[in-house]
Write a protein that holds these residues in place. Sequence first.
Motif, PDB file in Angstrom:
ATOM      1  N   GLN A 267       0.823  -1.212   0.000  1.00 54.71           N
ATOM      2  CA  GLN A 267       0.000   0.000   0.000  1.00 54.71           C
ATOM      3  C   GLN A 267       0.857   1.262   0.000  1.00 54.71           C
ATOM      4  O   GLN A 267       0.471   2.284  -0.564  1.00 54.71           O
ATOM      5  CB  GLN A 267      -0.935  -0.007   1.213  1.00 54.71           C
ATOM      6  CG  GLN A 267      -2.065  -1.026   1.095  1.00 54.71           C
ATOM      7  CD  GLN A 267      -2.907  -1.124   2.353  1.00 54.71           C
ATOM      8  OE1 GLN A 267      -2.371  -1.217   3.461  1.00 54.71           O
ATOM      9  NE2 GLN A 267      -4.216  -1.101   2.197  1.00 54.71           N
ATOM     10  N   ASN A 268       2.024   1.191   0.613  1.00 51.64           N
ATOM     11  CA  ASN A 268       2.926   2.347   0.665  1.00 51.64           C
ATOM     12  C   ASN A 268       3.708   2.540  -0.629  1.00 51.64           C
ATOM     13  O   ASN A 268       4.227   3.625  -0.883  1.00 51.64           O
ATOM     14  CB  ASN A 268       3.917   2.197   1.828  1.00 51.64           C
ATOM     15  CG  ASN A 268       3.239   2.344   3.182  1.00 51.64           C
ATOM     16  OD1 ASN A 268       2.235   3.044   3.295  1.00 51.64           O
ATOM     17  ND2 ASN A 268       3.773   1.688   4.190  1.00 51.64           N
ATOM     18  N   ASP A 269       3.807   1.488  -1.434  1.00 49.94           N
ATOM     19  CA  ASP A 269       4.589   1.575  -2.670  1.00 49.94           C
ATOM     20  C   ASP A 269       3.992   0.640  -3.716  1.00 49.94           C
ATOM     21  O   ASP A 269       4.345  -0.528  -3.814  1.00 49.94           O
ATOM     22  CB  ASP A 269       6.050   1.202  -2.392  1.00 49.94           C
ATOM     23  CG  ASP A 269       6.938   1.340  -3.626  1.00 49.94           C
ATOM     24  OD1 ASP A 269       6.435   1.815  -4.672  1.00 49.94           O
ATOM     25  OD2 ASP A 269       8.126   0.971  -3.547  1.00 49.94           O
ATOM     26  N   LEU A 270       3.076   1.169  -4.513  1.00 50.15           N
ATOM     27  CA  LEU A 270       2.379   0.342  -5.499  1.00 50.15           C
ATOM     28  C   LEU A 270       3.277  -0.089  -6.655  1.00 50.15           C
ATOM     29  O   LEU A 270       2.878  -0.921  -7.471  1.00 50.15           O
ATOM     30  CB  LEU A 270       1.152   1.081  -6.037  1.00 50.15           C
ATOM     31  CG  LEU A 270      -0.041   1.174  -5.077  1.00 50.15           C
ATOM     32  CD1 LEU A 270      -1.178   1.960  -5.723  1.00 50.15           C
ATOM     33  CD2 LEU A 270      -0.527  -0.202  -4.648  1.00 50.15           C
ATOM     34  N   THR A 271       4.494   0.452  -6.733  1.00 52.56           N
ATOM     35  CA  THR A 271       5.423  -0.044  -7.752  1.00 52.56           C
ATOM     36  C   THR A 271       5.851  -1.479  -7.451  1.00 52.56           C
ATOM     37  O   THR A 271       6.403  -2.168  -8.322  1.00 52.56           O
ATOM     38  CB  THR A 271       6.680   0.841  -7.854  1.00 52.56           C
ATOM     39  OG1 THR A 271       7.415   0.789  -6.616  1.00 52.56           O
ATOM     40  CG2 THR A 271       6.301   2.287  -8.167  1.00 52.56           C
ATOM     41  N   LEU A 272       5.588  -1.929  -6.219  1.00 50.48           N
ATOM     42  CA  LEU A 272       5.895  -3.309  -5.846  1.00 50.48           C
ATOM     43  C   LEU A 272       4.845  -4.292  -6.366  1.00 50.48           C
ATOM     44  O   LEU A 272       4.997  -5.505  -6.210  1.00 50.48           O
ATOM     45  CB  LEU A 272       5.977  -3.444  -4.322  1.00 50.48           C
ATOM     46  CG  LEU A 272       7.133  -2.729  -3.621  1.00 50.48           C
ATOM     47  CD1 LEU A 272       6.943  -2.788  -2.100  1.00 50.48           C
ATOM     48  CD2 LEU A 272       8.457  -3.368  -4.008  1.00 50.48           C
ATOM     49  N   LEU A 273       3.785  -3.772  -6.977  1.00 47.55           N
ATOM     50  CA  LEU A 273       2.652  -4.611  -7.368  1.00 47.55           C
ATOM     51  C   LEU A 273       3.023  -5.780  -8.271  1.00 47.55           C
ATOM     52  O   LEU A 273       2.626  -6.927  -8.001  1.00 47.55           O
ATOM     53  CB  LEU A 273       1.585  -3.746  -8.025  1.00 47.55           C
ATOM     54  CG  LEU A 273       0.219  -4.380  -8.232  1.00 47.55           C
ATOM     55  CD1 LEU A 273      -0.385  -4.829  -6.914  1.00 47.55           C
ATOM     56  CD2 LEU A 273      -0.708  -3.392  -8.926  1.00 47.55           C
ATOM     57  N   PRO A 274       3.785  -5.578  -9.353  1.00 40.95           N
ATOM     58  CA  PRO A 274       4.128  -6.728 -10.204  1.00 40.95           C
ATOM     59  C   PRO A 274       4.868  -7.822  -9.447  1.00 40.95           C
ATOM     60  O   PRO A 274       4.573  -9.013  -9.629  1.00 40.95           O
ATOM     61  CB  PRO A 274       5.001  -6.103 -11.297  1.00 40.95           C
ATOM     62  CG  PRO A 274       4.561  -4.682 -11.367  1.00 40.95           C
ATOM     63  CD  PRO A 274       4.272  -4.312  -9.939  1.00 40.95           C
ATOM     64  N   GLU A 275       5.816  -7.435  -8.580  1.00 42.10           N
ATOM     65  CA  GLU A 275       6.546  -8.440  -7.817  1.00 42.10           C
ATOM     66  C   GLU A 275       5.648  -9.106  -6.779  1.00 42.10           C
ATOM     67  O   GLU A 275       5.805 -10.295  -6.474  1.00 42.10           O
ATOM     68  CB  GLU A 275       7.769  -7.816  -7.133  1.00 42.10           C
ATOM     69  CG  GLU A 275       8.858  -7.378  -8.100  1.00 42.10           C
ATOM     70  CD  GLU A 275       9.347  -8.516  -8.975  1.00 42.10           C
ATOM     71  OE1 GLU A 275       9.371  -9.677  -8.513  1.00 42.10           O
ATOM     72  OE2 GLU A 275       9.699  -8.253 -10.145  1.00 42.10           O
ATOM     73  N   ALA A 276       4.703  -8.348  -6.221  1.00 41.31           N
ATOM     74  CA  ALA A 276       3.768  -8.922  -5.258  1.00 41.31           C
ATOM     75  C   ALA A 276       2.908  -9.998  -5.920  1.00 41.31           C
ATOM     76  O   ALA A 276       2.651 -11.064  -5.336  1.00 41.31           O
ATOM     77  CB  ALA A 276       2.888  -7.832  -4.659  1.00 41.31           C
ATOM     78  N   VAL A 277       2.460  -9.718  -7.146  1.00 38.68           N
ATOM     79  CA  VAL A 277       1.645 -10.699  -7.871  1.00 38.68           C
ATOM     80  C   VAL A 277       2.458 -11.956  -8.150  1.00 38.68           C
ATOM     81  O   VAL A 277       1.962 -13.083  -7.967  1.00 38.68           O
ATOM     82  CB  VAL A 277       1.109 -10.085  -9.179  1.00 38.68           C
ATOM     83  CG1 VAL A 277       0.543 -11.168 -10.101  1.00 38.68           C
ATOM     84  CG2 VAL A 277       0.041  -9.047  -8.879  1.00 38.68           C
ATOM     85  N   GLU A 278       3.719 -11.801  -8.578  1.00 35.48           N
ATOM     86  CA  GLU A 278       4.566 -12.969  -8.838  1.00 35.48           C
ATOM     87  C   GLU A 278       4.761 -13.796  -7.568  1.00 35.48           C
ATOM     88  O   GLU A 278       4.716 -15.037  -7.599  1.00 35.48           O
ATOM     89  CB  GLU A 278       5.925 -12.535  -9.394  1.00 35.48           C
ATOM     90  CG  GLU A 278       5.874 -11.825 -10.721  1.00 35.48           C
ATOM     91  CD  GLU A 278       5.205 -12.630 -11.816  1.00 35.48           C
ATOM     92  OE1 GLU A 278       5.403 -13.858 -11.883  1.00 35.48           O
ATOM     93  OE2 GLU A 278       4.469 -12.022 -12.621  1.00 35.48           O
ATOM     94  N   GLU A 279       4.967 -13.110  -6.454  1.00 38.85           N
ATOM     95  CA  GLU A 279       5.178 -13.834  -5.199  1.00 38.85           C
ATOM     96  C   GLU A 279       3.915 -14.561  -4.752  1.00 38.85           C
ATOM     97  O   GLU A 279       3.973 -15.692  -4.258  1.00 38.85           O
ATOM     98  CB  GLU A 279       5.653 -12.865  -4.117  1.00 38.85           C
ATOM     99  CG  GLU A 279       5.786 -13.462  -2.718  1.00 38.85           C
ATOM    100  CD  GLU A 279       6.869 -14.526  -2.575  1.00 38.85           C
ATOM    101  OE1 GLU A 279       7.120 -14.971  -1.428  1.00 38.85           O
ATOM    102  OE2 GLU A 279       7.461 -14.954  -3.597  1.00 38.85           O
ATOM    103  N   LEU A 280       2.761 -13.945  -4.931  1.00 38.60           N
ATOM    104  CA  LEU A 280       1.504 -14.614  -4.568  1.00 38.60           C
ATOM    105  C   LEU A 280       1.248 -15.823  -5.472  1.00 38.60           C
ATOM    106  O   LEU A 280       0.770 -16.861  -5.009  1.00 38.60           O
ATOM    107  CB  LEU A 280       0.337 -13.624  -4.663  1.00 38.60           C
ATOM    108  CG  LEU A 280       0.275 -12.586  -3.541  1.00 38.60           C
ATOM    109  CD1 LEU A 280      -0.690 -11.467  -3.900  1.00 38.60           C
ATOM    110  CD2 LEU A 280      -0.142 -13.240  -2.216  1.00 38.60           C
ATOM    111  N   LEU A 281       1.580 -15.692  -6.746  1.00 37.68           N
ATOM    112  CA  LEU A 281       1.438 -16.832  -7.656  1.00 37.68           C
ATOM    113  C   LEU A 281       2.300 -17.994  -7.192  1.00 37.68           C
ATOM    114  O   LEU A 281       1.861 -19.152  -7.171  1.00 37.68           O
ATOM    115  CB  LEU A 281       1.822 -16.417  -9.077  1.00 37.68           C
ATOM    116  CG  LEU A 281       0.833 -15.508  -9.809  1.00 37.68           C
ATOM    117  CD1 LEU A 281       1.496 -14.866 -11.022  1.00 37.68           C
ATOM    118  CD2 LEU A 281      -0.406 -16.289 -10.237  1.00 37.68           C
ATOM    119  N   ARG A 282       3.548 -17.703  -6.819  1.00 41.50           N
ATOM    120  CA  ARG A 282       4.455 -18.747  -6.320  1.00 41.50           C
ATOM    121  C   ARG A 282       3.965 -19.316  -4.997  1.00 41.50           C
ATOM    122  O   ARG A 282       3.889 -20.536  -4.812  1.00 41.50           O
ATOM    123  CB  ARG A 282       5.861 -18.164  -6.111  1.00 41.50           C
ATOM    124  CG  ARG A 282       6.877 -19.168  -5.532  1.00 41.50           C
ATOM    125  CD  ARG A 282       8.014 -18.502  -4.813  1.00 41.50           C
ATOM    126  NE  ARG A 282       7.629 -17.894  -3.557  1.00 41.50           N
ATOM    127  CZ  ARG A 282       7.507 -18.554  -2.403  1.00 41.50           C
ATOM    128  NH1 ARG A 282       7.708 -19.855  -2.341  1.00 41.50           N
ATOM    129  NH2 ARG A 282       7.146 -17.913  -1.300  1.00 41.50           N
TER     130      ARG A 282
END
Length: 402
Positions: A267-282
Amino acid sequence: MAEDTLGQDFPMQRQCPFEPPKEYERLRAEQPISRVRMPDGTPAWLVTLHEDVRTVLASPAFSSDLAHPGMPAVNPEIRTIARQQRPPFSRMDPPEHSFFRRMLIPEFTVKRTKTLRAGIQSVVDGLIDDLLRKSPPVDLVDEFALPVPSLVICQLLGVPYSRHEFFQQQARVILSRQSTREQVGAGFTALRAYLDTLVEEKLHTPGDDLTSRLATEHLEPTGELCRQDLVASCMLLLTAGHETTSHMISLGVTALLEHPDQLAALQNDLTLLPEAVEELLRYLSIADYVPSRVALEDVVIGGTVIRAGEGVVPLLAAADWDPKVFDNPGTLDIHRGNRRHVAFGYGVHQCIGQHLARTELEVAFSTLFTRIPTLQIAAPSDELDYDHDGMLFGLHELPVTW
């Protein structure tokens, strides 16, 4: 070498919704390729190491043909039905599979997906508007997680959204391990009949949608596609396109809410969104044992001889939690930056809709947690209604409040 004796029954159930079955860790360490008994009593090989899973998925020595006599099946009824009809392209081997993939890939490129982002954003905004007009608690699965991919894939294929409940119900029946042969057969028949009617409509009144383009460019006048294959391809894209993403939205929301430090960082840094999605997929690996295979010839994997005709189940969740590839795999870390997961499969059969799925997840998570920053689960996470019986792991319901 693994012993050529049957081990425990498969599939194994998750004890914790955010972890693969406990047996996977032991198998990776002690017997990374092992024998199990499938629900119909037939034997199969389990593959648990990341390296070996990718080897199986990339090797032409293994077939994806669901109708092959040695193909392992969690729901044997699907395999029985598959032997009675032509399979969708995801269950074909090259060169047939290659033909369909070349035909469809232009619709699912990164560039094409970017053009769909505004429409996806509009869908998500509208659903959140509707959500906020309701009095909590509400079921996020029915009100958000299911409608997002349903609306998107219906728009992509040119299917009226008024039919989305029909499609969701048929997909649940087809993908459930508990469905009988008659139930699975009826689900396939109902979907196929409707989509055949839709193709006929698109031939006479084409629109700006995938079904229209396939019908007018590849069915007529070229004849590259037969009608049966076109219907099967649309059915696969429709069912796979909403079920997987729906489960990832609801489980991803749950995982982030259960890890408030990770959610706060996002929430503090939405530029992390693509990496967050990859991590959730894993981390979640919801399609754990979907990409089953059968050996076409004798082949050695990880020192184990797998004979021609023997079934193999490369476990995606086991591979995605392999500590040789992912440090502390049991930790959800959106800063991980390791994209070597196999949540979308690997090799020539890697999910054709992966770019679309990523975009849907990015828009869904960012918009939901931006517009409803106080979102919280309205029940203990270990008491939620998880779907342990489907081919995909997910949630039946997710009560939330704010």
